[in-house]
Design a protein around this motif. Sequence first.
Motif, PDB file in Angstrom:
ATOM      1  N   THR A  26       0.872  -1.163   0.000  1.00 31.27           N
ATOM      2  CA  THR A  26       0.000   0.000   0.000  1.00 31.27           C
ATOM      3  C   THR A  26       0.912   1.216   0.000  1.00 31.27           C
ATOM      4  N   ILE A  27       0.486   2.280  -0.699  1.00 26.72           N
ATOM      5  CA  ILE A  27       1.310   3.488  -0.787  1.00 26.72           C
ATOM      6  C   ILE A  27       0.526   4.686  -0.273  1.00 26.72           C
ATOM      7  N   ILE A  28       1.200   5.492   0.535  1.00 30.16           N
ATOM      8  CA  ILE A  28       0.677   6.793   0.946  1.00 30.16           C
ATOM      9  C   ILE A  28       1.648   7.845   0.440  1.00 30.16           C
ATOM     10  N   SER A  29       1.135   8.777  -0.357  1.00 26.54           N
ATOM     11  CA  SER A  29       1.933   9.909  -0.839  1.00 26.54           C
ATOM     12  C   SER A  29       1.590  11.121   0.012  1.00 26.54           C
ATOM     13  N   LEU A  30       2.604  11.796   0.515  1.00 31.02           N
ATOM     14  CA  LEU A  30       2.355  12.977   1.340  1.00 31.02           C
ATOM     15  C   LEU A  30       1.837  14.154   0.519  1.00 31.02           C
ATOM     16  N   SER A  31       2.225  14.210  -0.741  1.00 29.45           N
ATOM     17  CA  SER A  31       1.817  15.353  -1.564  1.00 29.45           C
ATOM     18  C   SER A  31       0.564  15.014  -2.359  1.00 29.45           C
ATOM     19  N   ASP A  32       0.188  15.935  -3.208  1.00 32.27           N
ATOM     20  CA  ASP A  32      -1.031  15.755  -3.990  1.00 32.27           C
ATOM     21  C   ASP A  32      -0.771  14.961  -5.260  1.00 32.27           C
ATOM     22  N   SER A  33      -1.606  15.091  -6.203  1.00 38.97           N
ATOM     23  CA  SER A  33      -1.701  14.285  -7.418  1.00 38.97           C
ATOM     24  C   SER A  33      -0.393  13.673  -7.913  1.00 38.97           C
ATOM     25  N   PRO A  34      -0.376  12.342  -8.013  1.00 35.96           N
ATOM     26  CA  PRO A  34       0.800  11.646  -8.533  1.00 35.96           C
ATOM     27  C   PRO A  34       0.912  11.784 -10.042  1.00 35.96           C
ATOM     28  N   ASP A  35       2.081  11.431 -10.554  1.00 38.63           N
ATOM     29  CA  ASP A  35       2.288  11.377 -11.991  1.00 38.63           C
ATOM     30  C   ASP A  35       1.244  10.440 -12.590  1.00 38.63           C
ATOM     31  N   PRO A  36       0.552  10.866 -13.646  1.00 31.16           N
ATOM     32  CA  PRO A  36      -0.524  10.031 -14.227  1.00 31.16           C
ATOM     33  C   PRO A  36      -0.057   8.644 -14.666  1.00 31.16           C
ATOM     34  N   ASP A  37       1.152   8.536 -15.207  1.00 32.74           N
ATOM     35  CA  ASP A  37       1.657   7.230 -15.636  1.00 32.74           C
ATOM     36  C   ASP A  37       1.900   6.304 -14.445  1.00 32.74           C
ATOM     37  N   LEU A  38       2.501   6.866 -13.376  1.00 35.75           N
ATOM     38  CA  LEU A  38       2.755   6.054 -12.184  1.00 35.75           C
ATOM     39  C   LEU A  38       1.438   5.644 -11.534  1.00 35.75           C
ATOM     40  N   GLU A  39       0.504   6.585 -11.463  1.00 42.17           N
ATOM     41  CA  GLU A  39      -0.800   6.289 -10.864  1.00 42.17           C
ATOM     42  C   GLU A  39      -1.527   5.199 -11.660  1.00 42.17           C
ATOM     43  N   ALA A  40      -1.483   5.302 -12.982  1.00 46.41           N
ATOM     44  CA  ALA A  40      -2.146   4.304 -13.836  1.00 46.41           C
ATOM     45  C   ALA A  40      -1.544   2.920 -13.631  1.00 46.41           C
ATOM     46  N   SER A  41      -0.225   2.849 -13.519  1.00 48.39           N
ATOM     47  CA  SER A  41       0.411   1.541 -13.332  1.00 48.39           C
ATOM     48  C   SER A  41       0.055   0.952 -11.967  1.00 48.39           C
ATOM     49  N   LEU A  42      -0.067   1.795 -10.949  1.00 48.92           N
ATOM     50  CA  LEU A  42      -0.440   1.299  -9.619  1.00 48.92           C
ATOM     51  C   LEU A  42      -1.893   0.832  -9.598  1.00 48.92           C
TER      52      LEU A  42
END
Length: 170
Positions: free
Chosen positions: A32-48
């Motif tokens: 499971t991943i928690i990002s401290l900042s806002d919106s992730p890179d769309p490519d990384l988010e899509a792969s996750l």
Amino acid sequence: MQVLHIITGLKKGGAETLLCNLCQYDKEFNHTIISLSDSPDPDLEASLIKLNIPLFSLNFRDGKIKFSGLLKLYRLIKKINPDIVQTWMIHADLIGGFTARFIGIKNIFWGVHHTELIHGKVKWSTILILKINVFLSYFIPKKIIYCAEKSKSIQESIGFKKSKGVVIHN
């Protein structure tokens, strides 16, 4: 076994890509991943999303920590109840590591993905957090994972606890 990764942000970069690759290729653990900042890179988010890796964002913007975000982090860690917390980069080492230790988690692994932070090239607040992490390195992480021998050497020369350091090359 449940591994919770807490990362400063998921913009495209070396540590971020490494985290996504780890989640993709490690079939032994649940991630499971928690990002401290806002919106992730769309490519990384899509792969996750494609890998069914749960991803939460706390929306700390411009390095501003919000009490509501810290409370959300605390609640998420309690809910996920991880066996291991692995933090990625300076801010996550401090915020994620401290929160996980406060909850009582003992298997905390910090991830150091830089070699040197040079005054004038990084924010003074980042240098301050690094100095706080030097002190906390004696109490919070079980191990400190460095991305290179040089990184380990430099961080230990400024005070990181030497017996906790291990190098895992990118």
